[in-house]
Write a protein that holds these residues in place. Structure first.
Motif, PDB file in Angstrom:
ATOM      1  N   VAL A 120      34.290  25.848  10.856  1.00  0.00           N
ATOM      2  CA  VAL A 120      34.797  24.567  11.374  1.00  0.00           C
ATOM      3  C   VAL A 120      35.233  23.667  10.219  1.00  0.00           C
ATOM      4  O   VAL A 120      36.233  22.952  10.316  1.00  0.00           O
ATOM      5  N   GLY A 121      34.481  23.721   9.107  1.00  0.00           N
ATOM      6  CA  GLY A 121      34.856  22.931   7.925  1.00  0.00           C
ATOM      7  C   GLY A 121      36.229  23.299   7.416  1.00  0.00           C
ATOM      8  O   GLY A 121      37.069  22.428   7.122  1.00  0.00           O
ATOM      9  N   TYR A 122      36.499  24.594   7.318  1.00  0.00           N
ATOM     10  CA  TYR A 122      37.829  25.028   6.887  1.00  0.00           C
ATOM     11  C   TYR A 122      38.890  24.574   7.885  1.00  0.00           C
ATOM     12  O   TYR A 122      39.960  24.096   7.510  1.00  0.00           O
ATOM     13  N   GLU A 123      38.564  24.722   9.180  1.00  0.00           N
ATOM     14  CA  GLU A 123      39.533  24.358  10.219  1.00  0.00           C
ATOM     15  C   GLU A 123      39.854  22.864  10.182  1.00  0.00           C
ATOM     16  O   GLU A 123      41.014  22.463  10.244  1.00  0.00           O
ATOM     17  N   GLN A 124      38.834  22.022  10.017  1.00  0.00           N
ATOM     18  CA  GLN A 124      39.034  20.572  10.013  1.00  0.00           C
ATOM     19  C   GLN A 124      39.806  20.099   8.784  1.00  0.00           C
ATOM     20  O   GLN A 124      40.435  19.040   8.815  1.00  0.00           O
ATOM     21  N   ASN A 125      39.747  20.876   7.724  1.00  0.00           N
ATOM     22  CA  ASN A 125      40.458  20.503   6.500  1.00  0.00           C
ATOM     23  C   ASN A 125      41.778  21.256   6.338  1.00  0.00           C
ATOM     24  O   ASN A 125      42.363  21.272   5.256  1.00  0.00           O
ATOM     25  N   ILE A 134      35.169  20.827   0.166  1.00  0.00           N
ATOM     26  CA  ILE A 134      34.840  22.159   0.668  1.00  0.00           C
ATOM     27  C   ILE A 134      34.139  23.035  -0.371  1.00  0.00           C
ATOM     28  O   ILE A 134      33.288  23.856  -0.022  1.00  0.00           O
ATOM     29  N   THR A 135      34.458  22.856  -1.654  1.00  0.00           N
ATOM     30  CA  THR A 135      33.918  23.749  -2.689  1.00  0.00           C
ATOM     31  C   THR A 135      32.387  23.760  -2.726  1.00  0.00           C
ATOM     32  O   THR A 135      31.774  24.830  -2.651  1.00  0.00           O
ATOM     33  N   PRO A 136      31.709  22.575  -2.833  1.00  0.00           N
ATOM     34  CA  PRO A 136      30.238  22.629  -2.822  1.00  0.00           C
ATOM     35  C   PRO A 136      29.673  23.129  -1.498  1.00  0.00           C
ATOM     36  O   PRO A 136      28.619  23.763  -1.462  1.00  0.00           O
ATOM     37  N   ALA A 137      30.393  22.846  -0.394  1.00  0.00           N
ATOM     38  CA  ALA A 137      29.935  23.343   0.907  1.00  0.00           C
ATOM     39  C   ALA A 137      29.916  24.867   0.896  1.00  0.00           C
ATOM     40  O   ALA A 137      28.951  25.494   1.346  1.00  0.00           O
ATOM     41  N   ARG A 138      30.962  25.487   0.354  1.00  0.00           N
ATOM     42  CA  ARG A 138      31.018  26.943   0.300  1.00  0.00           C
ATOM     43  C   ARG A 138      29.965  27.499  -0.664  1.00  0.00           C
ATOM     44  O   ARG A 138      29.381  28.561  -0.435  1.00  0.00           O
ATOM     45  N   ALA A 173      36.039  27.678  17.848  1.00  0.00           N
ATOM     46  CA  ALA A 173      36.575  27.130  16.592  1.00  0.00           C
ATOM     47  C   ALA A 173      37.688  28.020  16.042  1.00  0.00           C
ATOM     48  O   ALA A 173      38.739  27.544  15.591  1.00  0.00           O
ATOM     49  N   MET A 174      37.458  29.351  16.085  1.00  0.00           N
ATOM     50  CA  MET A 174      38.468  30.276  15.567  1.00  0.00           C
ATOM     51  C   MET A 174      39.725  30.269  16.434  1.00  0.00           C
ATOM     52  O   MET A 174      40.843  30.406  15.923  1.00  0.00           O
ATOM     53  N   ASN A 221      43.250  27.008   7.237  1.00  0.00           N
ATOM     54  CA  ASN A 221      43.159  27.991   8.309  1.00  0.00           C
ATOM     55  C   ASN A 221      43.026  29.424   7.793  1.00  0.00           C
ATOM     56  O   ASN A 221      42.305  30.239   8.375  1.00  0.00           O
ATOM     57  N   ASP A 222      43.725  29.753   6.713  1.00  0.00           N
ATOM     58  CA  ASP A 222      43.634  31.109   6.169  1.00  0.00           C
ATOM     59  C   ASP A 222      42.214  31.418   5.701  1.00  0.00           C
ATOM     60  O   ASP A 222      41.702  32.526   5.889  1.00  0.00           O
ATOM     61  N   ASP A 223      41.557  30.411   5.075  1.00  0.00           N
ATOM     62  CA  ASP A 223      40.171  30.594   4.625  1.00  0.00           C
ATOM     63  C   ASP A 223      39.247  30.795   5.824  1.00  0.00           C
ATOM     64  O   ASP A 223      38.298  31.590   5.763  1.00  0.00           O
TER      65      ASP A 223
END
Length: 779
Positions: free
Chosen positions: A384-389, A361-365, A416-417, A392-394
């Motif tokens: 969606v990336g945060y959700e799939q990993n 997730i870090t390079p994606a962000r 997604a949310m 959820n808070d992010d």
């Protein structure tokens, strides 16, 4: 010997030839030198010479210089006027062109056509059409070039009715024999929405060129008739790069990516033509869709060998291909080499998605934060990336940022949310997103509405789920109805779920495999064994749906809960697939309820063969032995569990109070309100016992004194969570408690009494379902 001086008659011709040479060789300074000589020698009487000078300046876009010459001309002919109109039109000064045009004493067909072309090129198609009609009304005969431009305007505007009238004009004046005009008619009908007429024109054409065939191939591809496009492609005697690109791009856009790559391969083998940026972009897009990294790398290697410039559309396609095919590191290297200035949002979003799929997730962000113009797709991809990993808070924080400074969320973002808050089971967050969906106008879209039904159901508000469902049930969408059926089943409203399923069938909405999972769960919790069996048969023989592991588990649970343990075991033995841990776990759970130690041992042993570290299997078997009074056997199971290092899952209960989650364990001593919570629970315990509650000490599956057992039961995590909720919320507020394990028998009985005592609805979501306690009863 010196040359003879130029005569007055030959000088204009000589200087005109020099101006033509300057135009041809793009030597504008030489042309200006000739202009100086013309002024010096006073050669302003030659219209021919000044027209050449006018043409030079107009062609170079020097309209101010051209107009200066034009103003000084003592005599002007149609060429003079038309050159000025053309110069302004090509330079984008369409208003100036129109001013000159309106001053022409007698505009000819070239004058009119020049203005029409100017309007067409500037995108003022309506002006072009009105000017054409004015031209016809003044009996000025259009040229084939006029007609091709007017048909192009009709095509761009999709003005089919006007295009048909122009077609009639073409036929009446015999202009259809020109291949360019026929091709323009083809293009107009193709783009304006009459493919049948385009085919008729094509079939009647006596002469066709490559452009004719390309138009038809493109038309067939746009209509999804890929086989017809291929057949006409095979008929072509001569093909250009547009022919190959039409086939490759058409296959790619219609989802025939393998065929797109096959045509690309044929082009490389059989044609002397080199792929251009459109060819390579479409081929790489096909690789991305197929997630075929090997062929994508081969295309990249071809580009390197042929020294093809990797910029613009090709670079974007290359980045997208590597990102979707698992080669995000290579994509990152290309970006580091070429920079991100030419990359579009699709490529960068694909790169974000590529890192997300790897769980990185870090390079994606970092890429997301570096984007200057983040569109809704980029924001959604990151959420969606945060959700799939599981972050959820992010996801929630990023969504808040999007609402403050980003684009308006679309239905994919909102869905997604809603999935995120469903995982959090946060009703407050869910309501806020529902509000955002209503403000954005997406609340009634099928995807968002379905997500809202699921969110409200998982957050414990089945009434809100119902209200959303009734706003969209007219869609007759399988997912919509299935979502509501599953929600009702999870909340113990089995009969209502079945009624909705029957209505679904009457309306002709076809159920899918998930619908039947919901229906079988409803039958299980309602104890409707025979109805469950009939639906299981209907699924297979009426709707031709092959049972999945989920359906098998539902049937085992249905039979087991009803006490039909032998039948459940026989069902497992007849299954066409190897039973999994869920199947044996369902049987073991039923053995615990019905105290069948012998079958519980078989189920536990089979479960542990599949999953040796399954603490639930050890605990369930030990509990069955304890429930049957076989304390020695229970102790042996617990000892075996300890020796194997298998740890028991700790029971947790939690509730949300003012955006803060409060978590409780059995006999919790860490909560800041511990003393007040325990005191409240002690008071409640005494009151419900006066109302007739009898503690189920059999739920404490240890050989202890009854008084000690009762003390343990009093401090179960869900009871402490309820006490905390009663201390911190106003009267009549619904309490929503979450639990990671199943609610024990004693807690289930106690909460019925508590709901009656305090006059509140208490909703408890455990590991398998929702329990709605109200007025001393449970749903």
């Amino acid at each position: 010997m010196s040359s003879n001086p130029l005569s007055i008659s030959s000088a204009p011709d000589y200087y005109a030839s020099l101006l033509q040479a300057s135009l041809k060789t793009k030597a504008i300074l030489a042309g200006k030198s000739v202009h100086a000589q013309i002024i010096k020698q006073g050669l302003f009487s030659s219209v021919y010479l000044l027209n050449n000078l006018l043409n030079l300046y107009a062609k170079y876009g020097l309209t101010c210089d051209a107009h200066h010459v034009f103003d000084e001309m003592p005599i002007r002919n149609s060429f003079s006027w038309n050159t000025m109109v053309s110069g302004y039109a090509k330079g984008g000064s369409i208003d100036s062109a129109r001013q000159v045009f309106e001053q022409i004493p007698e505009p000819d067909s070239v004058s009119w056509t020049t203005m029409i072309v100017g309007y067409n090129q500037m995108g003022y198609y309506g002006n072009a059409l009105r000017l054409f009609l004015d031209m016809i009304s003044r009996s000025v005969s259009p040229t084939q070039f006029t007609i091709t431009n007017i048909l192009a305007s009709c095509a761009s505007m999709k003005a089919l009715d006007i295009g048909r009238k122009v077609h009639s004009f073409v036929v009446k004046h015999g202009l259809g024999s020109y291949v360019t005009v026929a091709n323009s008619l083809l293009n107009m009908y193709a783009k304006a929405g009459d493919p049948a007429r385009a085919s008729i024109i094509f079939n009647r054409m006596r002469l066709r060129n490559v452009s004719s065939w390309n138009t038809m191939i493109s038309l067939h591809m746009q209509s999804g008739n890929v086989n017809l496009a291929r057949a006409q492609f095979e008929e072509m005697a001569e093909r250009d790069i547009v022919s190959w690109n039409s086939m490759i791009t058409g296959y790619n856009q219609n989802g025939f990516d393998i065929e797109a790559l096959q045509i690309f391969s044929e082009m490389l083998k059989d044609s002397s033509l080199r792929p251009d940026k459109f060819t390579l972009a479409s081929a790489l897009s096909a690789c991305a869709n197929l997630e075929n990294l090997r062929i994508g790398q081969q295309i990249h290697a071809h580009m390197v060998r042929t020294e093809f410039d990797v910029f613009g559309a090709v670079e974007n396609s290359l980045i997208t291909m590597y990102s979707r095919c698992g080669g995000v590191q290579t994509a990152q290297k290309i970006i580091e080499k070429n920079g991100i200035s030419d990359l579009n949002i699709i490529a960068l979003t694909a790169l974000i998605d590529g890192y997300v799929k790897l769980g990185d997730i870090t390079p994606a962000r970092q890429i997301f934060d570096a984007l200057k113009d983040r569109d809704v797709i980029a924001w959604t991809a990151m959420i969606v990336g945060y959700e799939q990993n599981g972050m959820n808070d992010d996801a929630v924080e990023l969504f808040r940022l999007m609402l403050m400074e980003g684009p308006k969320p679309n239905n994919f973002t909102l869905a997604a949310m809603l999935s995120v808050v469903s995982s959090l089971a946060s009703l407050d967050h869910g309501r806020q997103i529902h509000g955002a969906a209503m403000r954005s106008g997406e609340a009634l879209s099928v995807s968002v509405s379905n997500a809202l039904v699921a969110m409200y159901a998982k957050a414990g508000s089945v009434d809100a789920a119902r209200r959303v469902f009734h706003l969209i049930d007219w869609h007759y969408d399988t997912v919509t109805w299935t979502s509501m059926i599953v929600a009702l089943a999870q909340h113990g409203l089995g009969e209502e779920a079945i009624e909705l399923f029957e209505k679904m069938l009457i309306l002709g909405i076809r159920p899918d495999h998930i619908t039947y999972v919901g229906v079988l769960v409803a039958c299980t919790h309602g104890g409707l064994v025979e109805k469950g069996k009939s639906y299981y048969k209907m699924m297979q023989y009426v709707h031709k749906i092959e049972p999945t592991r989920s359906h098998y588990a539902c049937m085992i649970d249905l039979l087991g809960r009803a006490g039909l343990l032998q039948e459940a075991q026989e069902f497992i033995q007849k299954m066409p697939i190897e039973p999994d841990n869920i199947a044996w776990g369902s049987l073991l759970s039923s053995c615990k309820v019905h105290k069948n130690a012998e079958l519980a041992k078989v189920a536990a042993e089979r479960l542990l063969l599949i999953d040796p570290d399954n603490s639930g299997a050890f605990i369930a078997l030990a509990n069955v032995y304890a429930a049957c009074g076989k304390w020695a056997e229970a102790a042996k199971v617990r000892k075996s569990m300890k020796e194997k290092g298998v740890k028991k899952d700790q029971g947790l209960s939690w509730l949300q109070l003012r955006h803060e989650v409060h978590v409780f364990r059995v006999d919790d001593a860490l909560h800041p309100q511990r003393d007040a919570v325990h005191a409240m629970m002690g008071k409640i315990w005494d009151e419900i016992k006066k109302m007739g509650f009898i503690p189920d000490t059999g739920s404490v599956l240890h050989d202890l004194d009854e008084e000690v057992k009762e003390q343990i039961l009093k401090h179960h995590s869900e009871k402490l969570a309820i006490a905390c909720g009663l201390l911190n919320t106003p009267d009549n507020t619904t309490l929503r408690i979450m639990k990671n394990l199943r609610v024990c028998n004693d807690c289930h009985s106690a909460i019925k009494f508590i709901s009656k005592l305090v006059g509140r609805e208490i909703i408890v979501r455990d590991a398998t379902r929702f329990h709605h306690f109200k007025g001393g009863a449970c749903s």
